[in-house]
Design a protein around this motif. Structure first.
Motif, PDB file in Angstrom:
ATOM      1  N   THR A 294      -3.175  -8.356 -11.582  1.00 59.17           N
ATOM      2  CA  THR A 294      -3.426  -8.454 -13.016  1.00 59.17           C
ATOM      3  C   THR A 294      -4.370  -9.630 -13.219  1.00 59.17           C
ATOM      4  OG1 THR A 294      -1.471  -9.831 -13.355  1.00 59.17           O
ATOM      5  CG2 THR A 294      -1.208  -7.489 -13.708  1.00 59.17           C
ATOM      6  N   ASN A 295      -5.388  -9.403 -13.998  1.00 55.87           N
ATOM      7  CA  ASN A 295      -6.380 -10.424 -14.286  1.00 55.87           C
ATOM      8  C   ASN A 295      -6.200 -10.856 -15.735  1.00 55.87           C
ATOM      9  OD1 ASN A 295      -8.610 -11.947 -14.897  1.00 55.87           O
ATOM     10  ND2 ASN A 295     -10.105 -10.485 -14.128  1.00 55.87           N
ATOM     11  N   ALA A 296      -5.601 -12.020 -15.920  1.00 59.85           N
ATOM     12  CA  ALA A 296      -5.404 -12.550 -17.269  1.00 59.85           C
ATOM     13  C   ALA A 296      -6.154 -13.872 -17.426  1.00 59.85           C
ATOM     14  CB  ALA A 296      -3.916 -12.729 -17.541  1.00 59.85           C
ATOM     15  N   ILE A 297      -7.271 -13.997 -16.729  1.00 60.06           N
ATOM     16  CA  ILE A 297      -8.059 -15.236 -16.800  1.00 60.06           C
ATOM     17  C   ILE A 297      -8.513 -15.491 -18.229  1.00 60.06           C
ATOM     18  CG2 ILE A 297     -10.183 -16.390 -16.068  1.00 60.06           C
ATOM     19  CD1 ILE A 297      -9.860 -14.959 -13.353  1.00 60.06           C
ATOM     20  N   ASP A 298      -8.956 -14.456 -18.916  1.00 65.47           N
ATOM     21  CA  ASP A 298      -9.451 -14.642 -20.279  1.00 65.47           C
ATOM     22  C   ASP A 298      -8.335 -14.942 -21.273  1.00 65.47           C
ATOM     23  OD1 ASP A 298      -8.490 -12.051 -19.913  1.00 65.47           O
ATOM     24  OD2 ASP A 298      -9.846 -11.174 -21.382  1.00 65.47           O
ATOM     25  N   ILE A 299      -7.098 -14.557 -20.960  1.00 67.68           N
ATOM     26  CA  ILE A 299      -5.982 -14.770 -21.882  1.00 67.68           C
ATOM     27  C   ILE A 299      -5.254 -16.077 -21.610  1.00 67.68           C
ATOM     28  CG2 ILE A 299      -3.760 -13.846 -22.655  1.00 67.68           C
ATOM     29  CD1 ILE A 299      -4.900 -11.057 -21.894  1.00 67.68           C
ATOM     30  N   ASN A 300      -4.774 -16.234 -20.361  1.00 67.71           N
ATOM     31  CA  ASN A 300      -3.990 -17.444 -20.048  1.00 67.71           C
ATOM     32  C   ASN A 300      -4.382 -18.095 -18.722  1.00 67.71           C
ATOM     33  OD1 ASN A 300      -2.866 -15.631 -18.305  1.00 67.71           O
ATOM     34  ND2 ASN A 300      -0.807 -15.720 -19.145  1.00 67.71           N
ATOM     35  N   LYS A 301      -5.597 -17.836 -18.269  1.00 69.76           N
ATOM     36  CA  LYS A 301      -6.141 -18.487 -17.067  1.00 69.76           C
ATOM     37  C   LYS A 301      -5.282 -18.235 -15.833  1.00 69.76           C
ATOM     38  CE  LYS A 301      -9.227 -20.705 -19.605  1.00 69.76           C
ATOM     39  NZ  LYS A 301     -10.128 -19.781 -20.207  1.00 69.76           N
ATOM     40  N   HIS A 302      -4.784 -16.982 -15.694  1.00 67.59           N
ATOM     41  CA  HIS A 302      -3.867 -16.660 -14.609  1.00 67.59           C
ATOM     42  C   HIS A 302      -4.208 -15.322 -13.956  1.00 67.59           C
ATOM     43  CE1 HIS A 302      -0.082 -16.825 -12.388  1.00 67.59           C
ATOM     44  NE2 HIS A 302       0.092 -15.555 -12.689  1.00 67.59           N
ATOM     45  N   VAL A 303      -3.969 -15.252 -12.648  1.00 72.38           N
ATOM     46  CA  VAL A 303      -4.118 -14.016 -11.880  1.00 72.38           C
ATOM     47  C   VAL A 303      -2.828 -13.823 -11.092  1.00 72.38           C
ATOM     48  CG1 VAL A 303      -5.361 -12.883  -9.983  1.00 72.38           C
ATOM     49  CG2 VAL A 303      -6.622 -14.243 -11.652  1.00 72.38           C
ATOM     50  N   THR A 304      -2.330 -12.593 -11.050  1.00 71.93           N
ATOM     51  CA  THR A 304      -1.177 -12.258 -10.225  1.00 71.93           C
ATOM     52  C   THR A 304      -1.592 -11.160  -9.258  1.00 71.93           C
ATOM     53  OG1 THR A 304       0.332 -12.739 -12.055  1.00 71.93           O
ATOM     54  CG2 THR A 304       1.233 -11.508 -10.206  1.00 71.93           C
ATOM     55  N   VAL A 305      -1.281 -11.363  -7.974  1.00 74.01           N
ATOM     56  CA  VAL A 305      -1.604 -10.382  -6.944  1.00 74.01           C
ATOM     57  C   VAL A 305      -0.298  -9.889  -6.331  1.00 74.01           C
ATOM     58  CG1 VAL A 305      -2.849  -9.936  -4.791  1.00 74.01           C
ATOM     59  CG2 VAL A 305      -3.759 -11.597  -6.436  1.00 74.01           C
ATOM     60  N   PHE A 306      -0.143  -8.561  -6.287  1.00 74.56           N
ATOM     61  CA  PHE A 306       1.029  -7.916  -5.702  1.00 74.56           C
ATOM     62  C   PHE A 306       0.592  -7.258  -4.401  1.00 74.56           C
ATOM     63  CE2 PHE A 306       1.433  -7.887 -10.284  1.00 74.56           C
ATOM     64  CZ  PHE A 306       2.710  -8.366 -10.491  1.00 74.56           C
ATOM     65  N   LEU A 307       1.194  -7.679  -3.295  1.00 73.29           N
ATOM     66  CA  LEU A 307       0.825  -7.157  -1.985  1.00 73.29           C
ATOM     67  C   LEU A 307       1.994  -6.392  -1.389  1.00 73.29           C
ATOM     68  CD1 LEU A 307      -0.745 -10.510  -0.937  1.00 73.29           C
ATOM     69  CD2 LEU A 307      -2.032  -8.424  -1.262  1.00 73.29           C
ATOM     70  N   ASP A 308       1.724  -5.182  -0.956  1.00 74.74           N
ATOM     71  CA  ASP A 308       2.726  -4.375  -0.271  1.00 74.74           C
ATOM     72  C   ASP A 308       2.363  -4.419   1.211  1.00 74.74           C
ATOM     73  OD1 ASP A 308       4.817  -2.623   0.199  1.00 74.74           O
ATOM     74  OD2 ASP A 308       3.641  -0.841  -0.297  1.00 74.74           O
ATOM     75  N   MET A 309       3.197  -5.116   1.985  1.00 74.59           N
ATOM     76  CA  MET A 309       2.876  -5.359   3.386  1.00 74.59           C
ATOM     77  C   MET A 309       3.432  -4.268   4.289  1.00 74.59           C
ATOM     78  SD  MET A 309       1.053  -8.005   3.137  1.00 74.59           S
ATOM     79  CE  MET A 309       0.874  -8.569   4.819  1.00 74.59           C
ATOM     80  N   SER A 310       2.787  -4.100   5.422  1.00 75.19           N
ATOM     81  CA  SER A 310       3.208  -3.130   6.421  1.00 75.19           C
ATOM     82  C   SER A 310       4.603  -3.466   6.939  1.00 75.19           C
ATOM     83  CB  SER A 310       2.209  -3.137   7.581  1.00 75.19           C
ATOM     84  OG  SER A 310       2.708  -2.404   8.667  1.00 75.19           O
ATOM     85  N   GLU A 311       5.385  -2.444   7.161  1.00 73.58           N
ATOM     86  CA  GLU A 311       6.737  -2.625   7.696  1.00 73.58           C
ATOM     87  C   GLU A 311       6.705  -2.994   9.172  1.00 73.58           C
ATOM     88  OE1 GLU A 311       5.872   0.080   5.819  1.00 73.58           O
ATOM     89  OE2 GLU A 311       7.033  -0.308   4.012  1.00 73.58           O
ATOM     90  N   GLU A 312       5.558  -2.838   9.816  1.00 69.08           N
ATOM     91  CA  GLU A 312       5.430  -3.145  11.241  1.00 69.08           C
ATOM     92  C   GLU A 312       5.497  -4.648  11.512  1.00 69.08           C
ATOM     93  OE1 GLU A 312       1.900  -1.224  12.663  1.00 69.08           O
ATOM     94  OE2 GLU A 312       2.549   0.732  11.942  1.00 69.08           O
ATOM     95  N   LEU A 313       5.192  -5.451  10.521  1.00 65.17           N
ATOM     96  CA  LEU A 313       5.219  -6.908  10.694  1.00 65.17           C
ATOM     97  C   LEU A 313       6.595  -7.457  10.365  1.00 65.17           C
ATOM     98  CD1 LEU A 313       1.903  -7.780   8.797  1.00 65.17           C
ATOM     99  CD2 LEU A 313       2.239  -7.835  11.265  1.00 65.17           C
ATOM    100  N   ALA A 314       6.993  -8.500  11.066  1.00 71.15           N
ATOM    101  CA  ALA A 314       8.212  -9.210  10.690  1.00 71.15           C
ATOM    102  C   ALA A 314       7.954  -9.857   9.333  1.00 71.15           C
ATOM    103  CB  ALA A 314       8.545 -10.271  11.740  1.00 71.15           C
ATOM    104  N   PRO A 315       8.958  -9.962   8.465  1.00 72.03           N
ATOM    105  CA  PRO A 315       8.730 -10.500   7.122  1.00 72.03           C
ATOM    106  C   PRO A 315       8.081 -11.895   7.111  1.00 72.03           C
ATOM    107  CG  PRO A 315      10.881  -9.484   7.244  1.00 72.03           C
ATOM    108  CD  PRO A 315      10.329  -9.479   8.638  1.00 72.03           C
ATOM    109  N   GLY A 316       8.548 -12.790   7.967  1.00 76.90           N
ATOM    110  CA  GLY A 316       7.957 -14.131   8.006  1.00 76.90           C
ATOM    111  C   GLY A 316       6.494 -14.100   8.405  1.00 76.90           C
ATOM    112  N   LEU A 317       6.173 -13.283   9.392  1.00 73.17           N
ATOM    113  CA  LEU A 317       4.781 -13.155   9.840  1.00 73.17           C
ATOM    114  C   LEU A 317       3.920 -12.525   8.747  1.00 73.17           C
ATOM    115  CD1 LEU A 317       2.745 -13.529  12.118  1.00 73.17           C
ATOM    116  CD2 LEU A 317       3.454 -11.289  13.012  1.00 73.17           C
ATOM    117  N   ALA A 318       4.479 -11.557   8.042  1.00 72.79           N
ATOM    118  CA  ALA A 318       3.743 -10.929   6.945  1.00 72.79           C
ATOM    119  C   ALA A 318       3.374 -11.974   5.893  1.00 72.79           C
ATOM    120  CB  ALA A 318       4.570  -9.806   6.321  1.00 72.79           C
ATOM    121  N   VAL A 319       4.322 -12.820   5.523  1.00 71.53           N
ATOM    122  CA  VAL A 319       4.062 -13.862   4.520  1.00 71.53           C
ATOM    123  C   VAL A 319       3.076 -14.890   5.066  1.00 71.53           C
ATOM    124  CG1 VAL A 319       5.087 -15.701   3.123  1.00 71.53           C
ATOM    125  CG2 VAL A 319       6.245 -13.486   3.322  1.00 71.53           C
ATOM    126  N   GLN A 320       3.206 -15.248   6.341  1.00 74.91           N
ATOM    127  CA  GLN A 320       2.259 -16.203   6.929  1.00 74.91           C
ATOM    128  C   GLN A 320       0.833 -15.660   6.843  1.00 74.91           C
ATOM    129  OE1 GLN A 320       2.475 -16.870  11.166  1.00 74.91           O
ATOM    130  NE2 GLN A 320       1.523 -18.884  10.982  1.00 74.91           N
TER     131      GLN A 320
END
Length: 176
Positions: free
Chosen positions: A73-99
């Motif tokens: 979501t790009n809300a730079i013009d409204i409140n100077k904020h961006v939110t990114v939602f990432l759906d990671m592969s199940e093949e990676l361990a959760p910690g490695l995915a976040v790293q």
């Protein structure tokens, strides 16, 4: 006689005009029709040009190489904020995915597409569940080639949420 000639000429002219109005006009060339179909349906209603509007809306997420799905979501013009939602592969361990995501956030924060954003929230999902979420204060983010990318990102971030497994992974690495 002149009056009859003027009337006859007038009638002929009117009859000629009537015929040209009733005849079908030539269709536009096929190239024009294709161009109309390809033209964007979105109408720019502000003073901004179409190029400026496209720039405001598009944010490149190509740096997130290990994500199998990305939304933002790009809300730079409204409140100077961006939110990114990432759906990671199940093949990676959760910690490695976040790293991986944290390292790639380093490059994401430096792109021109998010100039004007004061904060960027990254939400990492795996198996349909949130496994991590952090918000970066861009004014606190300092790129530094001499230290690990994860350190530069996490020093400017507030961790909003992490699963115990992801927390433990980061703690063992000294990354978060």
């Amino acid at each position: 006689m002149k009056l009859q000639w003027v009337l006859a000429t007038g009638i002929l002219l009117l009859a000629g005009c009537g015929e040209s109005e009733n005849q079908p006009t030539e269709p536009e060339p096929a190239e024009t029709e294709v161009m109309k179909e390809e033209a964007p349906a979105k109408e720019v209603t502000s003073d901004a040009t179409e190029e400026e509007t496209a720039k405001e809306e598009f944010i490149s997420t190509s740096v997130f190489k290990f994500a199998k799905g990305i939304e933002y979501t790009n809300a730079i013009d409204i409140n100077k904020h961006v939110t990114v939602f990432l759906d990671m592969s199940e093949e990676l361990a959760p910690g490695l995915a976040v790293q991986h995501v944290v390292k790639q956030t380093y490059d994401f924060l430096q792109q021109k597409d998010i100039e004007g954003a004061k904060t960027v929230t990254i939400v990492v999902n795996q198996w349909g569940q949130k496994i991590a979420m952090y918000t970066v204060q861009k004014d606190q983010f300092v790129p530094d080639a001499e230290k690990p990318m994860t350190d530069a990102v996490m020093e400017a971030s507030k961790i909003e949420f992490m699963t115990p497994e992801v927390k433990e992974f980061g703690k063992n690495l000294g990354a978060w």
